[in-house]
Design a protein around this motif. Sequence first.
Motif, short mmCIF file in Angstrom:
data_model
loop_
_atom_site.label_atom_id
_atom_site.label_comp_id
_atom_site.label_asym_id
_atom_site.label_seq_id
_atom_site.Cartn_x
_atom_site.Cartn_y
_atom_site.Cartn_z
N ARG A 33 0.82 -1.22 0.00
CA ARG A 33 0.00 0.00 0.00
C ARG A 33 0.86 1.26 0.00
O ARG A 33 0.35 2.35 -0.29
N GLU A 34 2.15 1.14 0.34
CA GLU A 34 3.04 2.30 0.33
C GLU A 34 3.81 2.42 -0.97
O GLU A 34 4.58 3.36 -1.15
N ARG A 61 2.13 1.83 -4.31
CA ARG A 61 1.03 1.44 -5.20
C ARG A 61 1.43 1.48 -6.67
O ARG A 61 0.84 0.78 -7.49
N HIS A 120 -7.09 -0.79 -3.53
CA HIS A 120 -7.16 -1.83 -2.50
C HIS A 120 -5.98 -1.70 -1.52
O HIS A 120 -4.88 -1.29 -1.90
N GLU A 121 -6.22 -2.03 -0.26
CA GLU A 121 -5.19 -1.87 0.78
C GLU A 121 -4.15 -3.00 0.80
O GLU A 121 -3.08 -2.86 1.38
N TRP A 122 -4.44 -4.16 0.23
CA TRP A 122 -3.53 -5.29 0.15
C TRP A 122 -2.92 -5.67 1.49
O TRP A 122 -1.71 -5.60 1.69
N ASN A 129 -0.25 -8.09 1.13
CA ASN A 129 0.88 -7.61 0.36
C ASN A 129 1.08 -8.36 -0.95
O ASN A 129 0.10 -8.74 -1.60
N GLY A 186 -9.32 3.59 2.31
CA GLY A 186 -8.28 3.55 1.30
C GLY A 186 -7.62 4.90 1.13
O GLY A 186 -7.90 5.86 1.84
N PRO A 187 -6.73 5.01 0.14
CA PRO A 187 -6.04 6.26 -0.10
C PRO A 187 -6.99 7.32 -0.63
O PRO A 187 -8.05 7.01 -1.18
N GLN A 204 -4.63 8.43 -5.23
CA GLN A 204 -4.93 7.51 -6.32
C GLN A 204 -4.55 8.10 -7.66
O GLN A 204 -4.00 7.42 -8.54
N SER A 262 -0.77 8.03 -8.08
CA SER A 262 -0.31 6.67 -8.38
C SER A 262 -0.61 6.29 -9.82
O SER A 262 0.23 5.71 -10.52
#
Length: 444
Positions: free
Chosen positions: A316-317, A319, A355-357, A360, A386-387, A392, A395
């Motif tokens: 998530r860091e 993306r 999505h936050e995953w 991972n 979420g972000p 978004q 990204s």
Amino acid sequence: MLNSVIVVDDEASIRAAVEQWLSLSGFSVQLFARAEDCLAQLPRHFPGVVISDVRMPGMDGLQLLERLRGDDPDLPVILLTGHGDVPMAVEAMRNGAYDFLEKPFTPQHLLGSLRRALEKRQLVLENRRLHEQADLKSRLETTLLGMSQGLQQLRRQVLDLATLPVNVLIRGETGSGKERVARCLHDFGPRADKPFVALNCAAIPETLFEAELFGHESGAFTGAQGKRIGKLEYANGGTLFLDEIESMPLAQQAKLLRVIQEQKLERLGANQSISVDLRIIAATKPDLLEEARAGRFREDLAYRLNVAELRLAPLRERREDIPLLFEHFAQAAAERLGRSAPPLSGPQLAQLLVHEWPGNVRELANAAERHALGLGGVNIEVAPAGPSLAEQMESFEAQCLRAALRQHAGEIKAVMETLQLPRRTLNEKMQRHGLVREDYLDRG
């Protein structure tokens, strides 16, 4: 400047004179009376020049030249010849000798030829080193996928640490790729041809942990039938990867610390110590020092393991790496099945990016495989926290820039036309996202 010289001559007086001349001029000299002895002790990638007489008992200088050039075609070899050997030496130069000196020769003549040969050797070795670094970097880019700044920094750290004889602690969430990074530290270092032994500390019952780690002799305890080599001993010469190290029982932590300090171990039921040479790479999710403060981990062991630390960012860091990773896993799954992976739609890509995953890369790989199977792996329930929309969009913009740079192999003009951006705007966006044109050039 390189200054290593090997002198091969069966005449002791010649060897002594040449050694004196070269030593007084600051060269490091190694002497051999026989060509066979030189070959037996010549280090791989010898960083210097070989000076050899032509006529010697056993293997002569021409045969030595042929053997040396077979192992390293760029190694400079200077031949020493008698008057009658000059035509032979000229032929040898056509076959790759750097130079020949007719006896008797002056120190100045020898030093001049030697210095030119060493300058050439230095250029060859530096060029070799740069090619090897580029090759390693390219191989690592295909192993640790991603173009985010964090991933690029991680690859640089892995290349630096792979060659250093230090223990490494890898921190990261579940599924973030800690074992893959550990494997890269092994595969890209000097222990690559030795064992890589992985042990998940959380998967072993405490009653079996010591035997698993140290091995045992026959009859060391009830059920110990026959001698067994433990993971530490099996990794001798190579790398031991201890995953979820925070789960290791405290009693075994003390024994592991002793092995690290003394480079020796004892199997269960044995009195004899066994010397081991190994590198330990440990992986953990929590901070080991915090675990130590809570009394769950030995502080002295934490420091021994954490000589160098690598932190793996959660998905998530980073993306911007998600589309590339998803495409890689989906393609790999499709190839295994002998089919083509269905393309991602715009809404599906947006869903991947938001999505936050929590699982991972492991979760992403699973989603990509389901997508390749046509099982709807992209239909992910999006977490409400979420972000932001701005994150978004950033990204997605970074992904579009990377895709265009890859498509056009770093040709800025073509990227400008594809994205319909002026040069200044493109430069600003590339700088903001940490993108460098040179990373996308076609180096084939």
